[in-house]
Enzyme design. Structure first.
Site, PDB file in Angstrom:
ATOM      1  N   ASP A 141     -10.029  -3.760  -5.366  1.00 49.41           N
ATOM      2  CA  ASP A 141      -9.351  -2.571  -4.697  1.00 49.41           C
ATOM      3  C   ASP A 141      -9.198  -1.538  -6.057  1.00 49.41           C
ATOM      4  OD1 ASP A 141      -7.398  -0.738  -3.797  1.00 49.41           O
ATOM      5  OD2 ASP A 141      -5.895  -2.564  -3.332  1.00 49.41           O
ATOM      6  N   SER A 151       0.956  -1.273   0.207  1.00 44.79           N
ATOM      7  CA  SER A 151       0.043   0.078   0.108  1.00 44.79           C
ATOM      8  C   SER A 151       0.889   1.227   0.130  1.00 44.79           C
ATOM      9  CB  SER A 151      -0.812   0.028   1.123  1.00 44.79           C
ATOM     10  OG  SER A 151      -2.088   0.919   1.027  1.00 44.79           O
ATOM     11  N   HIS A 185      -7.871  -5.041  -0.481  1.00 45.59           N
ATOM     12  CA  HIS A 185      -6.842  -4.239  -0.091  1.00 45.59           C
ATOM     13  C   HIS A 185      -6.527  -4.850   1.346  1.00 45.59           C
ATOM     14  CE1 HIS A 185      -4.267  -1.074  -0.464  1.00 45.59           C
ATOM     15  NE2 HIS A 185      -4.410  -0.651   0.909  1.00 45.59           N
TER      16      HIS A 185
END
Length: 305
Positions: free
Chosen positions: A242, A149, A272
């Site tokens: 996502d 991320s 995610h």
């Protein structure tokens, strides 16, 4: 988007358990409150350490780190945690880093970079560069950069900034946010995805800067760079459900178009943050196996794609 069909029962259970610890409205709380909630949620999924690791905390160039050292490590991973540049740290990804070290046989250095809003960009980026430079000079090569991320963003931005300065064997980016076009593709198709929505992304983007950026900045958004040549071999692994999924594909294409090595995997039915689901979801476990296999491949100087 019909997530009832895309997402299987194991991941739905993971989503419900996550929401029980980290409710969707947490993004509206203060940064300090979010961090407390996030760390408690991550701890609920903590799986412990594999045997045979030496784990210690060490400050590197003012940056707190945690070092996971297997017996006779064959290289080093610099790991950058996710959390929107607002939450996360050494505790949130503790067992993830331990398992990467165990599965790859590589030393893992987890980086506790400074967080927003107290420390807006480029504080986290500066911390990432400082640790990567230190690691490259301290331990024998190879060096692989890995992040999930926001941490994937930092890994990629570091690779761009350190071209020609630091020898990096490769990078593995796990559902990274790289600064893609918010008006199309997965950002629209998965705007209301479980675990991460466009509303969440807008919050994190807004809080990251002391003032809104007025020009492209590859140190904050690697996809805004104009030069994708001479980057290390790159593996992008994204989650199908996502809004960030297309960043992995776009980044792969930019590197390939510049003559580099890059590959993109978009994991079916995953969301995610699925790293935390690796012990309760078959799909997440298989993806984690892919992640550790790709890290090992890069550390050996191999390319199987």
């Amino acid at each position: 988007m019909d997530y009832s069909k895309l997402i299987d029962d194991e991941i739905w259970r993971f989503i419900r358990e996550t929401d029980a610890h980290y409710p969707p409205d947490a993004v509206n709380r203060s940064a300090a409150q979010q961090r407390e909630v996030y760390n408690n949620m991550c701890r609920a999924f903590f799986a412990g350490y594999p045997e045979g690791l030496e784990v210690r905390d060490q400050t590197i160039e003012t940056v707190p780190t945690r070092i996971y050292e297997p017996n006779d490590p064959k290289g080093t991973v610099a790991y950058f945690h996710g959390g929107g540049f607002v939450v996360g740290g050494l505790e949130s990804h503790d067992d993830v880093c331990a398992e990467i070290a165990h599965e790859t046989g590589l030393r893992v250095v987890s980086v506790d970079y400074r967080l927003c809003p107290e420390h807006p960009h480029p504080a986290a980026f500066d911390d990432a560069l400082a640790v990567v430079k230190y690691v490259s000079l301290t331990w024998p090569k190879p060096l692989v950069l890995v992040g999930d991320s926001a941490g994937g963003n930092l890994a990629a931005a570091s690779c761009h900034a350190l071209r020609g300065q630091v020898q990096i064997a490769g990078q593995v980016l796990i559902y990274p946010g790289l600064g893609g076009d918010l008006t199309k593709g997965s950002y629209i198709d998965h705007a209301k995805a479980p675990m991460l929505s466009m509303e969440d992304l807008k919050f994190y983007n807004a809080i990251r800067y002391a003032s809104p950026p007025d020009r492209p900045d590859p140190t904050a958004a690697p996809l805004e760079d104009t030069d994708f040549s001479n980057l290390p071999p790159t593996v992008s692994i994204t989650a199908e459900c996502d809004p960030l999924a297309d960043d992995g594909r776009t980044y792969r294409d930019a590197i390939l178009n510049a003559g580099g090595k890059a590959v993109w995997f978009n994991e079916t039915g995953l969301v995610h943050g699925y790293l935390r689901a690796r012990h309760q979801s078959t799909r997440a476990r298989r993806s984690f196996e892919r992640i550790t296999q790709q890290i090992t491949m890069l550390a050996r100087g191999e390319w199987h794609h």
